[in-house]
Design an enzyme around this catalytic site. Structure first.
Site, mmCIF file in Angstrom:
data_model
loop_
_atom_site.group_PDB
_atom_site.id
_atom_site.type_symbol
_atom_site.label_atom_id
_atom_site.label_comp_id
_atom_site.label_asym_id
_atom_site.label_seq_id
_atom_site.Cartn_x
_atom_site.Cartn_y
_atom_site.Cartn_z
ATOM 1 N N HIS A 287 0.829 -1.207 0.000
ATOM 2 C CA HIS A 287 0.000 0.000 0.000
ATOM 3 C C HIS A 287 0.865 1.260 0.000
ATOM 4 O O HIS A 287 0.460 2.293 -0.533
ATOM 5 C CB HIS A 287 -0.932 -0.004 1.208
ATOM 6 C CG HIS A 287 -2.105 -0.916 1.053
ATOM 7 N ND1 HIS A 287 -3.405 -0.508 1.287
ATOM 8 C CD2 HIS A 287 -2.191 -2.214 0.676
ATOM 9 C CE1 HIS A 287 -4.237 -1.518 1.063
ATOM 10 N NE2 HIS A 287 -3.505 -2.571 0.703
ATOM 11 N N ASP A 288 2.049 1.170 0.596
ATOM 12 C CA ASP A 288 2.976 2.296 0.585
ATOM 13 C C ASP A 288 3.560 2.504 -0.816
ATOM 14 O O ASP A 288 3.520 3.612 -1.354
ATOM 15 C CB ASP A 288 4.102 2.046 1.580
ATOM 16 C CG ASP A 288 5.141 3.155 1.591
ATOM 17 O OD1 ASP A 288 4.761 4.305 1.866
ATOM 18 O OD2 ASP A 288 6.324 2.876 1.326
ATOM 19 N N GLY B 248 6.104 6.762 -3.891
ATOM 20 C CA GLY B 248 6.349 5.334 -4.028
ATOM 21 C C GLY B 248 6.759 4.693 -2.721
ATOM 22 O O GLY B 248 6.143 4.942 -1.676
ATOM 23 N N TRP C 70 1.621 -12.180 -10.478
ATOM 24 C CA TRP C 70 2.691 -12.714 -9.634
ATOM 25 C C TRP C 70 2.715 -12.028 -8.275
ATOM 26 O O TRP C 70 2.948 -12.683 -7.246
ATOM 27 C CB TRP C 70 4.041 -12.558 -10.338
ATOM 28 C CG TRP C 70 4.105 -13.278 -11.652
ATOM 29 C CD1 TRP C 70 3.398 -14.395 -12.022
ATOM 30 C CD2 TRP C 70 4.907 -12.926 -12.786
ATOM 31 N NE1 TRP C 70 3.714 -14.756 -13.311
ATOM 32 C CE2 TRP C 70 4.636 -13.883 -13.810
ATOM 33 C CE3 TRP C 70 5.822 -11.906 -13.061
ATOM 34 C CZ2 TRP C 70 5.252 -13.837 -15.064
ATOM 35 C CZ3 TRP C 70 6.434 -11.855 -14.306
ATOM 36 C CH2 TRP C 70 6.152 -12.815 -15.284
ATOM 37 N N HIS D 11 -1.204 -13.016 -1.547
ATOM 38 C CA HIS D 11 -2.463 -13.429 -0.936
ATOM 39 C C HIS D 11 -2.415 -14.862 -0.414
ATOM 40 O O HIS D 11 -3.314 -15.290 0.308
ATOM 41 C CB HIS D 11 -3.612 -13.264 -1.934
ATOM 42 C CG HIS D 11 -4.010 -11.845 -2.128
ATOM 43 N ND1 HIS D 11 -5.072 -11.455 -2.918
ATOM 44 C CD2 HIS D 11 -3.485 -10.684 -1.624
ATOM 45 C CE1 HIS D 11 -5.185 -10.137 -2.896
ATOM 46 N NE2 HIS D 11 -4.231 -9.648 -2.130
ATOM 47 N N SER D 12 -1.359 -15.596 -0.774
ATOM 48 C CA SER D 12 -1.227 -16.952 -0.231
ATOM 49 C C SER D 12 -0.915 -16.911 1.265
ATOM 50 O O SER D 12 -1.095 -17.913 1.966
ATOM 51 C CB SER D 12 -0.133 -17.727 -0.971
ATOM 52 O OG SER D 12 1.155 -17.255 -0.627
ATOM 53 N N LYS E 213 -11.562 -6.579 7.237
ATOM 54 C CA LYS E 213 -12.536 -5.528 6.990
ATOM 55 C C LYS E 213 -13.447 -5.797 5.805
ATOM 56 O O LYS E 213 -14.413 -5.072 5.591
ATOM 57 C CB LYS E 213 -11.808 -4.192 6.769
ATOM 58 C CG LYS E 213 -10.903 -3.786 7.927
ATOM 59 C CD LYS E 213 -11.671 -3.554 9.212
ATOM 60 C CE LYS E 213 -10.752 -3.078 10.326
ATOM 61 N NZ LYS E 213 -11.470 -2.802 11.581
ATOM 62 N N THR F 263 -3.852 -22.594 3.601
ATOM 63 C CA THR F 263 -2.499 -22.690 4.170
ATOM 64 C C THR F 263 -1.898 -21.291 4.332
ATOM 65 O O THR F 263 -0.868 -20.985 3.728
ATOM 66 C CB THR F 263 -1.581 -23.556 3.281
ATOM 67 O OG1 THR F 263 -1.550 -22.985 1.950
ATOM 68 C CG2 THR F 263 -2.074 -24.983 3.208
ATOM 69 N N ASP G 145 2.760 -20.496 -0.768
ATOM 70 C CA ASP G 145 2.669 -21.566 -1.750
ATOM 71 C C ASP G 145 1.664 -21.185 -2.838
ATOM 72 O O ASP G 145 1.150 -20.066 -2.858
ATOM 73 C CB ASP G 145 2.284 -22.895 -1.081
ATOM 74 C CG ASP G 145 0.973 -22.802 -0.303
ATOM 75 O OD1 ASP G 145 0.206 -21.839 -0.502
ATOM 76 O OD2 ASP G 145 0.707 -23.706 0.517
#
Length: 363
Positions: free
Chosen positions: A74-75, A88, A192, A197-198, A204, A217, A222
């Site tokens: 997010h930064d 950035g 990629w 998100h793995s 929220k 997991t 993974d």
């Protein structure tokens, strides 16, 4: 004479290679006893120890690690190659948190900021160096993660990033790709980067289910996430408070973002989505490269301190279909990249527990 000259040239070449190798292997022993290729990086070792002890509970891949990675994204994404979108990867989200936490896309980010601020204040790092070091360390606590690159020497941020630079799960594929393109990323790099998100969870999106993971997991980096996003799910209508941007996963205790499901099915990205499944080396390499690019957006003249980042543990084994699921449950929009053959775990269908948390106000 020709052979004599040739032997001299060969000898010189061998000598130059040996010298180059010697320079490459040269290390500095820091006051802490650890070694690094650059003395300027020595100041990072005590900060890493502090992060592991006070934020990551000795090296846990829990919600603090997941949120540290989210904070870095997010930064950094507050940037445009055309200018006018912020600095950035400068740490503005930490330094100007009073402003940036008011943005809708940053909802929930205040927990990791509250946890990081007292640790940051014990260091002499700039906000940007601290935020992106914490992300690299936290991610590396998750088995299967690549050893992320890390660059040091960001100046203090000068202003908050403007609102509207962070994509949201309710945004369309077209809008998300456009925002990433403005920041300098091609479509494949977006997919990629979503490997993050793995090891992620949401608090929220559905306020009735805090710290809900995106795959079964969440303590492992993974490709289970890419697989499980393809399992048959149902889009839930958003009411502005609960379920906004959520797709109902067939796996109990698991959440699927509307944007992730859209990427998995969109003809522009469906095959890119399936490509990493059960190819750990592939996603490690691609995520490493995309994150290396993300964590220096808008920055120049940095020092490479990647060798201070600990080497993550490897995965305990290949991914599988969760118990009770098989390829028959997959909704695939890609015919060019067939799914690999995967086993199914024996037993009843799982219920995935919330991700553990220790240092957030709600814990």
């Amino acid at each position: 004479m020709v052979f004599g000259r040739l032997s001299i040239l060969v000898a010189l070449a061998v000598s130059q290679l040996a010298t180059a190798a010697s320079i490459e292997r040269r290390t500095v022993t820091c006051p802490t006893g650890q070694t690094t290729a650059n003395e300027a990086c020595c100041v990072l070792f005590p900060v890493i120890d502090l992060l592991q002890e006070e934020l990551f509970d000795g090296g846990e891949c829990g919600e603090e690690a997941h949120a540290a990675l989210r904070l870095a994204f997010h930064d950094a994404i507050g940037f445009s190659k055309n200018g006018g979108k912020g600095g950035g990867a400068d740490g503005s989200i930490l330094a100007f948190h009073q402003t940036e936490t008011t943005y809708a896309a940053n909802n929930g980010i205040e927990d990791i900021i509250t946890a990081q601020l007292p640790i940051f204040q014990k260091t002499n790092l700039t906000a940007g160096d601290f935020v992106h070091l914490a992300a690299a360390i936290g991610t590396g606590n998750c088995p299967g993660s690549p050893q992320l690159a890390y660059s040091f020497g960001r100046p203090p941020p000068v202003a908050a990033a403007p609102d509207g630079t962070v994509p949201e799960p309710t945004d369309s594929v077209t809008d998300i790709l456009a925002r990433f393109s403005e920041a300098g990323f091609v479509t494949a790099e977006v997919i990629w980067l979503l490997a993050s998100h793995s090891i992620a969870a949401a608090s929220k999106i559905d306020t009735s289910a805090p710290r809900t993971p995106f795959d079964s997991t969440p303590a492992l980096f993974d490709t289970q996430f890419y697989l499980e996003t393809l399992l048959n799910g149902t889009l839930l209508p958003g009411d502005g408070q609960q379920h906004t941007g959520e797709v109902l996963s067939p796996i109990a205790g698991e959440m699927r973002l509307q944007s992730d499901f859209a990427f998995a099915q969109d003809p522009r990205t469906a095959c890119l989505w399936q490509e990493p499944i059960n190819d750990q080396a592939f996603i490690q390499g691609k995520f490493f490269a995309a994150m290396k690019k993300l964590q220096v957006l808008g920055q120049t003249g940095l020092t490479d301190c990647s060798d201070v980042i600990p080497v993550p543990a490897s995965l305990p084994g290949p991914i599988t279909f969760p118990a009770g699921f098989s390829e028959a449950d997959v909704i695939s929009a890609c015919t060019a990249t067939p799914l690999p053959s995967l086993a199914t775990i024996a037993g009843p269908k799982p219920t995935v527990p919330p991700v553990s948390v220790h240092h957030f106000p709600s814990s």
